[in-house]
Design an enzyme around this catalytic site. Structure first.
Site, PDB file in Angstrom:
ATOM      1  N   ASP A 232      24.512  12.358  27.300  1.00 31.30           N
ATOM      2  CA  ASP A 232      24.097  12.034  25.934  1.00 31.30           C
ATOM      3  C   ASP A 232      23.652  13.296  25.194  1.00 31.30           C
ATOM      4  OD1 ASP A 232      23.232   9.857  24.020  1.00 31.30           O
ATOM      5  OD2 ASP A 232      21.310  10.874  24.271  1.00 31.30           O
ATOM      6  N   GLU A 292      28.971  13.798  25.143  1.00 28.54           N
ATOM      7  CA  GLU A 292      28.869  13.393  23.732  1.00 28.54           C
ATOM      8  C   GLU A 292      28.781  14.688  22.928  1.00 28.54           C
ATOM      9  OE1 GLU A 292      26.318  10.914  20.456  1.00 28.54           O
ATOM     10  OE2 GLU A 292      25.291  11.906  22.097  1.00 28.54           O
TER      11      GLU A 292
HETATM   12  C1  NOJ Z   1      23.433   9.443  21.221  1.00 27.46           C
HETATM   13  C2  NOJ Z   1      23.538   7.996  21.579  1.00 27.46           C
HETATM   14  O1  NOJ Z   1      24.883   7.653  21.615  1.00 27.46           O
HETATM   15  C3  NOJ Z   1      22.759   7.246  20.536  1.00 27.46           C
HETATM   16  O2  NOJ Z   1      22.961   5.865  20.619  1.00 27.46           O
HETATM   17  C4  NOJ Z   1      21.299   7.599  20.694  1.00 27.46           C
HETATM   18  O3  NOJ Z   1      20.555   6.994  19.673  1.00 27.46           O
HETATM   19  C5  NOJ Z   1      21.097   9.116  20.610  1.00 27.46           C
HETATM   20  N1  NOJ Z   1      22.064   9.850  21.355  1.00 27.46           N
HETATM   21  C6  NOJ Z   1      19.753   9.498  21.142  1.00 27.46           C
HETATM   22  O4  NOJ Z   1      19.745   9.383  22.536  1.00 27.46           O
END
Ligand code: NOJ
Length: 565
Positions: A232, A292
Site C-alpha cells: 500500500d 500501489e
Molecule cells: C491506498 C489504499 O488503497 C486506500 O484505500 C487507503 O485509504 C490509503 N492507501 C491509505 O492506506
C-alpha cells in the site's frame, strides 16, 4: 572413438545437468519461456468487507471468501488479493492496522485464515495480502509506546518534530485526506506526521528497526502460506528529513486545502532501497510484490521495477486508469508505453479507490457491451491483469446520495465535491434476493438497486451476460500460448474507432479487434504480408466475425481470432 566408460560419463554428466536445470526451474517456478507463476496468473481484488458475509453481521469475512472459492476458480481466478483484514479500528476500513500479525475479529480468526489458505491451495488459488507499509494505526502498540514519552523505545519508529512555533506545524505539508499532515500531541509537545488520516501515523522507514520489523511481518505471513503482498502507498514511504515546504499551486482541493506539489513528501529515492529489501525476502519465498504506485510516466514506473528487476515485480500501471474514455489512440499510446517498460506490465481498470470501470467507460446505454469490450482489452494484453470484485458482472459505482449515508471519512470531510469511495465498495451482488445474497443482516453499505439486473446467479444462466463473456475470455487466456506468452504488435494505428493488435508466440498468432465506437465497423487487415489469409474466431461478441482479412465488429464489439494461413 570415445571409450564406453567415457560415453557413460558424458551421459551421466548431461543427465545431471538436465536434472539441475529442471530443479532450478522448479525452485524458481518458471515455465519453459522463463515466465514465473504471477506472469500467467489472473489476480482478483477482494474488498473483504463487501464480498461475502458468512455470519450475517452485515460485514463480509474470511469464511465468506472461502465459501466463494469454487466461484472464483470457475471464473478463472488464480490469485486473490485481499484488502486489509488485520486488526484495525477501521478508521480507513482496515488501512489503519493495529496488529500486522493477526486477523480482525470482524473478519474471523487466524484459524479461519489458515482454513482459507488451505482451501485456496486446493483450488489452485494463491493468496496475496495487503501490506500497509507506510503507516500503522494510532492504536498499534508501537505508536501507543511512541507517543507515551520522548524517550520511549518506539519513539523513533514514527516521525516526531517540534512545531515552528506555538500552534504552528513543522511545515506546510497537507494530508492527502485533508488538513495539515501534522498532528500535535500534548503529552510530549511535539507533532507527528501522517500522510493519510491522523489515525494513520507514518512509520519512520529511516529507522533500521522499523525496516526489520516490517520485513519480519512478511516472513511471518509467508510461513502461513501467503504468496505475496500488495504494498500500500509505496510512493509515500519516505519524506524529506529536512522538511522543506512543498511548492504550492493556485487553487484549492475538495477539502479546501491549497494544491500542493508533493515534491518533498512522496517518491523519494530512498524508497527503492526499502523495496529491494522487501524483494529479497519475497524472492526467498517465491513470492510476488505488487505495488500501489501512482507513477506519472513509464520512466517512473521503470524505477519501481528496479535495476535488473530487483524491486517490485508488479508495480501497478494506473496510467491505464487515466484513459477514461474509449479512445483507441489513447489506449494505443498507453499500451505501447507500458509494453516497452523494463518489467512485466500489470493492468488494472478498477479498484476500491477508483470509480468502477463499468460506468467510467460506459455511456449509460451500452454499458454491458462496453464492459465486455474492456474485458476484451485488458485480459488479452501482454501482462498480468488485476480484476476488481464485481467487475465481471458489470457492477456499477453507486455513490451515496446523502451526506448522512457516507461511510468513507473523506466523503464526509469532502462532501459534496468529494463523495468518498463508498460507491465502488458496495456489497458483491450474488443473486436477486434481498441484500443480493451478500448477507441476511443489514449490509454495512446499501446494496445497489442494480443487484436485480446484475448478479452472479442470473448472469451464470445467461450466455450473453458480462459474466459469461469474462469466463470465456479468461478461459481462452489460460490456454492460449499467444495470449500468455506472445509479443504485442499494434495494427491499423490510425484507426480512430477500432483498437487492434496481434499477440504472437512462435507461429501462433492471435488477432484482437475492439470496436470502441457505437457504430458497426468493418476493418481490413493486411494479413497476407505476414502470410495469413484469415482468422478463426476464438471469442467474439454477438455478430462480430472475420471474413478473409475483413473483420466486422458490431457496436462496441470484440473479436479475438487465431490467424490462419
Ligand atoms: C491506498 C489504499 O488503497 C486506500 O484505500 C487507503 O485509504 C490509503 N492507501 C491509505 O492506506
Amino acid at each position: 572413438m570415445p571409450r564406453k566408460s567415457s560415453l557413460i560419463l558424458i551421459f551421466a554428466f548431461s543427465f545431471l545437468s538436465f536434472l539441475t536445470a529442471c530443479a532450478q526451474n522448479a525452485s524458481k517456478n518458471v515455465d519453459s519461456e522463463g515466465h514465473q507463476w504471477w506472469q500467467h496468473a489472473v489476480f482478483y481484488e477482494i474488498y473483504p468487507r463487501s464480498f461475502a458475509d458468512s455470519n450475517n453481521d452485515g460485514v463480509g469475512d474470511l469464511k465468506g471468501i472461502t465459501s466463494k472459492l469454487d466461484y472464483l476458480k470457475d471464473l478463472g481466478v488464480d490469485a486473490i488479493w485481499i484488502s486489509p483484514c488485520f486488526p484495525s479500528p477501521q478508521v480507513d476500513f482496515g488501512y489503519d492496522v493495529s496488529d500486522y500479525e493477526n486477523i480482525d475479529p470482524m473478519y474471523g480468526s487466524l484459524t479461519d485464515f489458515d482454513m482459507l489458505a488451505s482451501e485456496a491451495k486446493k483450488h489452485g488459488i494463491r493468496i496475496i495480502l495487503d501490506f500497509v507499509v507506510n503507516h500503522s494505526s494510532d492504536q498499534h502498540k508501537w505508536f501507543v509506546d511512541s507517543k507515551s514519552s520522548r524517550t520511549a523505545e518506539h519513539r523513533d519508529w514514527y516521525i516526531w518534530r517540534d512545531g515552528k512555533g506555538p500552534g504552528q506545524p513543522p511545515n506546510n505539508w497537507t494530508s492527502t485526506f485533508g488538513g495539515s499532515a501534522w498532528k500535535f500531541d500534548p503529552t510530549t509537545n511535539q507533532y507527528y506526521y501522517h500522510f493519510f488520516y491522523a489515525e494513520q501515523p507514518d512509520l519512520n522507514w529511516r529507522n533500521p528497526a522499523v525496516k526489520d520489523a516490517m520485513f519480519d511481518v512478511t516472513r511471518w505471513w509467508y510461513k502461513r502460506g501467503v504468496s505475496g503482498f500488495r504494498l500500500d502507498a509505496v510512493d509515500t514511504l519516505f519524506e524529506d528529513p529536512n522538511l522543506h515546504d512543498n511548492p504550492i499551486r493556485p487553487g484549492t482541493n475538495a477539502f479546501g486545502d491549497a494544491f500542493e506539489e508533493n515534491k518533498y513528501d512522496t517518491k523519494l529515492p530512498e524508497v527503492h532501497e526499502a523495496l529491494r529489501g522487501l524483494r529479497k525476502v519475497a524472492d526467498e519465498n517465491n513470492a510476488v510484490l505488487i505495488g500501489e504506485t501512482w507513477t506519472a510516466d513509464i520512466a517512473e514506473l521503470n524505477l519501481y521495477y528496479g535495476h535488473g528487476n530487483n524491486e517490485l515485480q508488479m508495480p501497478m500501471d494506473f496510467l491505464f486508469t487515466t484513459v477514461n474514455k474509449l479512445s483507441p489512440a489513447d489506449f494505443r499510446k498507453q499500451i505501447a508505453a507500458v509494453d516497452s517498460a523494463s518489467g512485466w506490465p500489470t493492468f488494472v481498470i478498477s479498484n476500491h479507490d477508483i470509480a468502477r470501470s463499468y460506468d467510467r467507460y460506459g455511456d449509460g446505454q451500452h454499458n454491458d457491451q462496453i464492459a465486455k469490450l474492456m474485458a476484451g482489452l485488458y485480459l488479452t494484453l501482454r501482462g498480468t491483469p488485476i480484476m476488481y470484485y464485481g467487475e465481471e458482472i458489470g457492477m456499477k459505482t453507486t455513490p451515496p446520495t446523502r451526506k448522512e449515508d457516507v461511510k468513507d471519512p473523506i466523503g464526509r470531510t469532502g462532501w459534496p465535491k468529494e463523495k468518498g469511495r463508498d460507491g465502488e465498495r458496495t456489497p458483491m451482488q450474488w443473486d436477486e434476493s434481498e441484500n443480493a445474497g451478500f448477507s441476511t443482516g443489514a449490509p454495512w453499505l446499501a446494496v445497489p438497486p442494480t443487484a436485480k439486473t446484475h448478479n452472479v446467479a442470473d448472469e451464470a444462466k445467461d450466455p450473453e451476460s458480462v459474466l459469461a463473456f469474462y469466463k470465456k475470455i479468461l478461459k481462452l487466456r489460460h490456454t492460449n500460448k499467444a495470449l500468455l506468452e506472445g509479443t504485442y504488435a499494434p495494427l491499423n494505428e490510425n484507426d480512430q474507432n477500432v483498437l487492434s493488435y496481434l499477440r504472437a508466440y512462435k507461429d501462433q498468432i492471435v488477432l484482437v479487434a475492439l470496436n470502441m465506437s457505437g457504430a458497426e465497423q468493418k476493418v481490413s487487415f493486411d494479413l497476407s504480408r505476414k502470410g495469413f489469409a484469415s482468422a478463426r474466431s476464438l471469442v467474439a461478441t454477438g455478430q462480430s466475425a472475420a471474413n478473409g482479412n475483413v473483420v466486422t465488429l458490431e457496436p462496441y464489439g470484440v473479436f479475438v481470432g487465431q490467424l490462419l494461413k
